[in-house]
Design a protein around this motif. Structure first.
Motif, mmCIF file in Angstrom:
data_model
loop_
_atom_site.group_PDB
_atom_site.id
_atom_site.type_symbol
_atom_site.label_atom_id
_atom_site.label_comp_id
_atom_site.label_asym_id
_atom_site.label_seq_id
_atom_site.Cartn_x
_atom_site.Cartn_y
_atom_site.Cartn_z
ATOM 1 N N LEU A 40 122.586 -21.950 -17.189
ATOM 2 C CA LEU A 40 121.292 -21.290 -17.357
ATOM 3 C C LEU A 40 121.473 -20.014 -18.164
ATOM 4 O O LEU A 40 122.430 -19.278 -17.957
ATOM 5 C CB LEU A 40 120.716 -20.967 -15.980
ATOM 6 C CG LEU A 40 119.400 -20.206 -15.919
ATOM 7 C CD1 LEU A 40 118.565 -20.700 -14.741
ATOM 8 C CD2 LEU A 40 119.599 -18.711 -15.819
ATOM 9 N N ARG A 41 120.536 -19.774 -19.081
ATOM 10 C CA ARG A 41 120.482 -18.515 -19.827
ATOM 11 C C ARG A 41 119.035 -18.043 -19.784
ATOM 12 O O ARG A 41 118.128 -18.782 -20.158
ATOM 13 C CB ARG A 41 120.931 -18.697 -21.280
ATOM 14 C CG ARG A 41 122.378 -19.087 -21.397
ATOM 15 C CD ARG A 41 122.916 -19.232 -22.811
ATOM 16 N NE ARG A 41 121.935 -19.498 -23.839
ATOM 17 C CZ ARG A 41 121.854 -18.825 -24.991
ATOM 18 N NH1 ARG A 41 122.692 -17.854 -25.269
ATOM 19 N NH2 ARG A 41 120.940 -19.151 -25.888
ATOM 20 N N CYS A 42 118.826 -16.830 -19.344
ATOM 21 C CA CYS A 42 117.487 -16.249 -19.248
ATOM 22 C C CYS A 42 117.345 -15.161 -20.309
ATOM 23 O O CYS A 42 118.295 -14.453 -20.611
ATOM 24 C CB CYS A 42 117.274 -15.656 -17.855
ATOM 25 S SG CYS A 42 115.619 -14.966 -17.604
ATOM 26 N N GLY A 43 116.117 -15.033 -20.842
ATOM 27 C CA GLY A 43 115.875 -14.010 -21.837
ATOM 28 C C GLY A 43 116.166 -14.463 -23.250
ATOM 29 O O GLY A 43 116.389 -13.646 -24.134
ATOM 30 N N ILE A 44 116.152 -15.775 -23.463
ATOM 31 C CA ILE A 44 116.386 -16.287 -24.812
ATOM 32 C C ILE A 44 115.146 -16.051 -25.670
ATOM 33 O O ILE A 44 114.034 -15.951 -25.150
ATOM 34 C CB ILE A 44 116.761 -17.790 -24.803
ATOM 35 C CG1 ILE A 44 115.595 -18.636 -24.274
ATOM 36 C CG2 ILE A 44 118.030 -18.030 -24.006
ATOM 37 C CD1 ILE A 44 115.747 -20.117 -24.495
ATOM 38 N N PRO A 45 115.315 -15.970 -26.982
ATOM 39 C CA PRO A 45 114.146 -15.913 -27.858
ATOM 40 C C PRO A 45 113.366 -17.227 -27.778
ATOM 41 O O PRO A 45 113.919 -18.266 -27.388
ATOM 42 C CB PRO A 45 114.743 -15.733 -29.253
ATOM 43 C CG PRO A 45 116.135 -15.256 -29.038
ATOM 44 C CD PRO A 45 116.575 -15.823 -27.713
ATOM 45 N N LYS A 46 112.107 -17.200 -28.165
ATOM 46 C CA LYS A 46 111.270 -18.406 -28.135
ATOM 47 C C LYS A 46 111.907 -19.494 -28.993
ATOM 48 O O LYS A 46 112.175 -19.282 -30.176
ATOM 49 C CB LYS A 46 109.869 -18.098 -28.660
ATOM 50 C CG LYS A 46 108.946 -19.297 -28.631
ATOM 51 C CD LYS A 46 107.560 -18.930 -29.124
ATOM 52 C CE LYS A 46 106.641 -20.138 -29.064
ATOM 53 N NZ LYS A 46 105.273 -19.780 -29.488
ATOM 54 N N PRO A 47 112.158 -20.670 -28.402
ATOM 55 C CA PRO A 47 112.761 -21.761 -29.163
ATOM 56 C C PRO A 47 111.782 -22.301 -30.219
ATOM 57 O O PRO A 47 110.584 -22.400 -29.973
ATOM 58 C CB PRO A 47 113.036 -22.836 -28.113
ATOM 59 C CG PRO A 47 112.884 -22.174 -26.792
ATOM 60 C CD PRO A 47 111.998 -21.001 -26.994
#
Length: 158
Positions: A79-86
């Protein structure tokens, strides 16, 4: 066959078990680029609520340690949180699922695994599942519960 060669399967099996044991390994998970402070705060709250097990796999430490990342079963579920909008979010043909009130964009990966990304939340959260665990439909239940409890609905500004 030499005794060293005949012992190789047992050594490999033990090595595999050690890598999957709780606390026995750390998953290499690259945190997303530094998100805005508000998004990072939501991710920190999510990090505290994440379940200890997902799809029967124990939570694994991540390297480097970050409140923006988590893993279960080594790197089977990451899990990765805070990613830029895909970019895929802009494609109206993309598939999605709703689990416990959380919308997830569904993308099949080239290696047979899946990437799920939350939509309509103040922080985007990505979960990558390897091919071996991609068939467990209940995998998103606990993760969705944690997301719903900590990341409000809305549009992420990131």
């Amino acid at each position: 066959m030499s005794s060293a060669l005949s012992a190789l399967p047992a050594v490999l099996a033990l090595t595999g078990l050690a890598a999957c044991s709780p606390g026995g390994s750390r998953a290499r998970v690259e945190p997303p680029p530094a998100p805005p402070a508000k998004v990072a705060g939501l991710c920190a709250a999510l990090h505290e609520e994440l379940p200890e097990t997902v799809a029967g796999l124990a939570r694994t430490g991540t390297e480097p340690e970050s409140e923006l990342t988590a893993a279960w079963g080594g790197s089977a579920i990451v899990l990765r949180c805070g990613i830029p909008k895909p970019r895929a979010m802009a494609d109206p043909k993309q598939e999605g699922v709703h689990v416990n009130g959380v919308a997830w964009l569904l993308e099949e990966l080239d290696d047979g695994g899946f990437r799920f990304t939350t939509g309509m939340r103040k922080a985007y959260t990505e979960v990558v599942v390897d091919k071996g665990h991609a068939t467990d439909a209940g995998m998103l239940v606990g993760l969705s519960t944690a997301v719903a409890a900590t990341v409000p609905e809305g549009i992420s500004s990131y």
